[in-house]
Design a protein around this motif. Structure first.
Motif, PDB file in Angstrom:
ATOM      1  N   GLY A  30     -33.703   4.074 -11.902  1.00  0.00           N
ATOM      2  CA  GLY A  30     -33.553   2.441 -12.375  1.00  0.00           C
ATOM      3  C   GLY A  30     -35.029   1.993 -11.961  1.00  0.00           C
ATOM      4  N   PRO A  31     -35.528   0.825 -12.427  1.00  0.00           N
ATOM      5  CA  PRO A  31     -36.823   0.199 -12.262  1.00  0.00           C
ATOM      6  C   PRO A  31     -36.888   0.167 -10.735  1.00  0.00           C
ATOM      7  CG  PRO A  31     -35.627  -0.879 -13.991  1.00  0.00           C
ATOM      8  CD  PRO A  31     -34.624  -0.013 -13.466  1.00  0.00           C
ATOM      9  N   GLU A  32     -36.034   0.035  -9.912  1.00  0.00           N
ATOM     10  CA  GLU A  32     -36.128  -0.258  -8.366  1.00  0.00           C
ATOM     11  C   GLU A  32     -36.751   1.289  -7.877  1.00  0.00           C
ATOM     12  OE1 GLU A  32     -33.337  -0.224 -10.156  1.00  0.00           O
ATOM     13  OE2 GLU A  32     -32.079   1.279  -8.939  1.00  0.00           O
ATOM     14  N   ASP A  33     -36.751   2.246  -8.466  1.00  0.00           N
ATOM     15  CA  ASP A  33     -37.175   3.441  -8.225  1.00  0.00           C
ATOM     16  C   ASP A  33     -38.519   3.840  -8.288  1.00  0.00           C
ATOM     17  OD1 ASP A  33     -33.822   5.019  -9.384  1.00  0.00           O
ATOM     18  OD2 ASP A  33     -34.651   4.439  -7.073  1.00  0.00           O
ATOM     19  N   THR A  34     -39.338   2.857  -9.078  1.00  0.00           N
ATOM     20  CA  THR A  34     -40.616   2.747  -9.360  1.00  0.00           C
ATOM     21  C   THR A  34     -41.567   2.973  -7.906  1.00  0.00           C
ATOM     22  OG1 THR A  34     -40.618   2.055 -11.657  1.00  0.00           O
ATOM     23  CG2 THR A  34     -42.662   1.805 -10.385  1.00  0.00           C
ATOM     24  N   ALA A  35     -42.210   3.937  -7.772  1.00  0.00           N
ATOM     25  CA  ALA A  35     -42.867   3.943  -6.457  1.00  0.00           C
ATOM     26  C   ALA A  35     -43.876   5.571  -6.415  1.00  0.00           C
ATOM     27  CB  ALA A  35     -41.957   4.088  -5.301  1.00  0.00           C
ATOM     28  N   VAL A  36     -44.612   5.536  -5.705  1.00  0.00           N
ATOM     29  CA  VAL A  36     -45.225   6.771  -5.195  1.00  0.00           C
ATOM     30  C   VAL A  36     -44.290   7.421  -4.315  1.00  0.00           C
ATOM     31  CG1 VAL A  36     -47.220   7.817  -4.082  1.00  0.00           C
ATOM     32  CG2 VAL A  36     -47.442   5.697  -5.720  1.00  0.00           C
ATOM     33  N   TYR A  37     -44.163   8.752  -4.684  1.00  0.00           N
ATOM     34  CA  TYR A  37     -43.159   9.478  -3.691  1.00  0.00           C
ATOM     35  C   TYR A  37     -44.161  10.508  -2.971  1.00  0.00           C
ATOM     36  CZ  TYR A  37     -39.083   7.578  -5.766  1.00  0.00           C
ATOM     37  OH  TYR A  37     -38.232   6.789  -6.344  1.00  0.00           O
ATOM     38  N   VAL A  58     -40.382   4.104 -13.624  1.00  0.00           N
ATOM     39  CA  VAL A  58     -39.233   4.157 -14.561  1.00  0.00           C
ATOM     40  C   VAL A  58     -39.234   2.730 -15.492  1.00  0.00           C
ATOM     41  CG1 VAL A  58     -36.635   3.966 -14.527  1.00  0.00           C
ATOM     42  CG2 VAL A  58     -37.902   5.132 -12.648  1.00  0.00           C
ATOM     43  N   SER A  59     -39.111   2.932 -16.694  1.00  0.00           N
ATOM     44  CA  SER A  59     -39.555   1.781 -17.532  1.00  0.00           C
ATOM     45  C   SER A  59     -39.107   2.191 -19.160  1.00  0.00           C
ATOM     46  CB  SER A  59     -40.725   1.264 -17.729  1.00  0.00           C
ATOM     47  OG  SER A  59     -41.132   0.169 -18.594  1.00  0.00           O
ATOM     48  N   SER A  60     -38.365   1.458 -19.674  1.00  0.00           N
ATOM     49  CA  SER A  60     -37.974   1.413 -21.169  1.00  0.00           C
ATOM     50  C   SER A  60     -39.210   1.176 -21.935  1.00  0.00           C
ATOM     51  CB  SER A  60     -36.691   0.772 -21.437  1.00  0.00           C
ATOM     52  OG  SER A  60     -36.744  -0.415 -21.204  1.00  0.00           O
ATOM     53  N   ARG A 111     -40.890   7.028   0.115  1.00  0.00           N
ATOM     54  CA  ARG A 111     -41.568   6.350  -1.118  1.00  0.00           C
ATOM     55  C   ARG A 111     -42.265   4.799  -1.040  1.00  0.00           C
ATOM     56  NH1 ARG A 111     -36.266   4.821  -4.878  1.00  0.00           N
ATOM     57  NH2 ARG A 111     -35.437   2.894  -3.553  1.00  0.00           N
ATOM     58  N   GLN A 112     -43.142   4.671  -1.649  1.00  0.00           N
ATOM     59  CA  GLN A 112     -43.624   3.322  -1.427  1.00  0.00           C
ATOM     60  C   GLN A 112     -43.982   2.724  -2.861  1.00  0.00           C
ATOM     61  OE1 GLN A 112     -47.426   3.427   1.014  1.00  0.00           O
ATOM     62  NE2 GLN A 112     -47.200   1.309   1.211  1.00  0.00           N
ATOM     63  N   ALA A 113     -43.207   1.659  -3.015  1.00  0.00           N
ATOM     64  CA  ALA A 113     -43.407   0.575  -4.212  1.00  0.00           C
ATOM     65  C   ALA A 113     -44.421  -0.291  -4.096  1.00  0.00           C
ATOM     66  CB  ALA A 113     -42.130   0.048  -4.551  1.00  0.00           C
ATOM     67  N   PRO A 114     -45.215  -0.736  -5.111  1.00  0.00           N
ATOM     68  CA  PRO A 114     -46.125  -1.554  -5.070  1.00  0.00           C
ATOM     69  C   PRO A 114     -45.949  -2.871  -4.128  1.00  0.00           C
ATOM     70  CG  PRO A 114     -46.041  -0.839  -7.226  1.00  0.00           C
ATOM     71  CD  PRO A 114     -44.829  -0.321  -6.539  1.00  0.00           C
ATOM     72  N   GLY A 115     -46.655  -3.241  -3.189  1.00  0.00           N
ATOM     73  CA  GLY A 115     -46.435  -4.404  -2.340  1.00  0.00           C
ATOM     74  C   GLY A 115     -45.422  -4.177  -1.313  1.00  0.00           C
ATOM     75  N   LYS A 116     -44.925  -2.947  -1.049  1.00  0.00           N
ATOM     76  CA  LYS A 116     -43.971  -3.074  -0.209  1.00  0.00           C
ATOM     77  C   LYS A 116     -44.143  -1.765   0.770  1.00  0.00           C
ATOM     78  CE  LYS A 116     -40.060  -4.273  -3.190  1.00  0.00           C
ATOM     79  NZ  LYS A 116     -38.480  -4.011  -3.623  1.00  0.00           N
ATOM     80  N   ALA A 117     -43.399  -1.881   1.994  1.00  0.00           N
ATOM     81  CA  ALA A 117     -43.695  -0.757   3.056  1.00  0.00           C
ATOM     82  C   ALA A 117     -43.063   0.805   2.522  1.00  0.00           C
ATOM     83  CB  ALA A 117     -43.144  -1.146   4.087  1.00  0.00           C
ATOM     84  N   VAL A 177     -40.465   7.608 -16.887  1.00  0.00           N
ATOM     85  CA  VAL A 177     -39.189   7.893 -17.328  1.00  0.00           C
ATOM     86  C   VAL A 177     -38.352   6.771 -17.697  1.00  0.00           C
ATOM     87  CG1 VAL A 177     -39.103  10.158 -15.833  1.00  0.00           C
ATOM     88  CG2 VAL A 177     -38.219   7.912 -14.807  1.00  0.00           C
ATOM     89  N   GLN A 178     -37.464   6.998 -18.467  1.00  0.00           N
ATOM     90  CA  GLN A 178     -36.538   6.017 -18.906  1.00  0.00           C
ATOM     91  C   GLN A 178     -35.431   5.670 -17.975  1.00  0.00           C
ATOM     92  OE1 GLN A 178     -35.191   6.750 -23.085  1.00  0.00           O
ATOM     93  NE2 GLN A 178     -37.278   5.884 -23.849  1.00  0.00           N
ATOM     94  N   PRO A 179     -35.120   4.385 -17.825  1.00  0.00           N
ATOM     95  CA  PRO A 179     -33.778   4.280 -16.945  1.00  0.00           C
ATOM     96  C   PRO A 179     -32.570   4.899 -17.522  1.00  0.00           C
ATOM     97  CG  PRO A 179     -34.814   2.316 -17.756  1.00  0.00           C
ATOM     98  CD  PRO A 179     -35.459   3.177 -18.325  1.00  0.00           C
TER      99      PRO A 179
END
Length: 123
Positions: free
Chosen positions: A87-94, A121-123, A38-44, A12-14
């Motif tokens: 926003g891009p910060e919402d990119t994650a597995v939910y 989330v990316s343009s 949710r879990q973003a790449p490389g994060k808890a 999805v776009q920002p």
């Protein structure tokens, strides 16, 4: 036993919105609170929010509160996560998960988990 399947993720776009679904099988689903993580790449793994078994109450992460809304339809055995102004910060597995504890933001209190749905989330 309840089995959960998430869907609705994608690219999805920002600034756009997205609604994720968590479909459950099992007649005891309506006895459980359901949480979203949710879990973003490389994060808890991170708590997003949770909804009570009867839809009366919701709780959200204080960090994320404001753009997320959880609802459920026990007649359809489905819980939803609405995400606004992505926003891009919402990119994650939910992930969605069930719990008999209320309210809980701790993953240890959640017993059954879905396989997750990817949101990018990316343009």
């Amino acid at each position: 036993q309840v089995q959960l399947v998430e869907s609705g993720g994608g690219l999805v776009q920002p600034g756009n919105s997205l609604r994720l679904s968590c479909a459950a099988s099992g007649h005891t689903f309506r006895e459980y609170a359901v949480g979203w993580f949710r879990q973003a790449p490389g994060k808890a793994r991170e708590f997003v929010g949770t909804i009570s078994w009867d839809s009366v109450s919701t709780r959200y992460s204080p960090i994320l509160q404001g753009r997320f809304a959880i609802s459920r339809d026990n007649g359809k055995n489905t819980v939803y996560l609405q995400i606004n102004r992505l926003g891009p910060e919402d990119t994650a597995v939910y992930y969605c998960a069930t719990s008999l504890s209320w309210p809980s933001s701790t993953s240890f209190d959640y017993v059954e988990w879905g396989q997750g749905t990817q949101v990018t989330v990316s343009s």
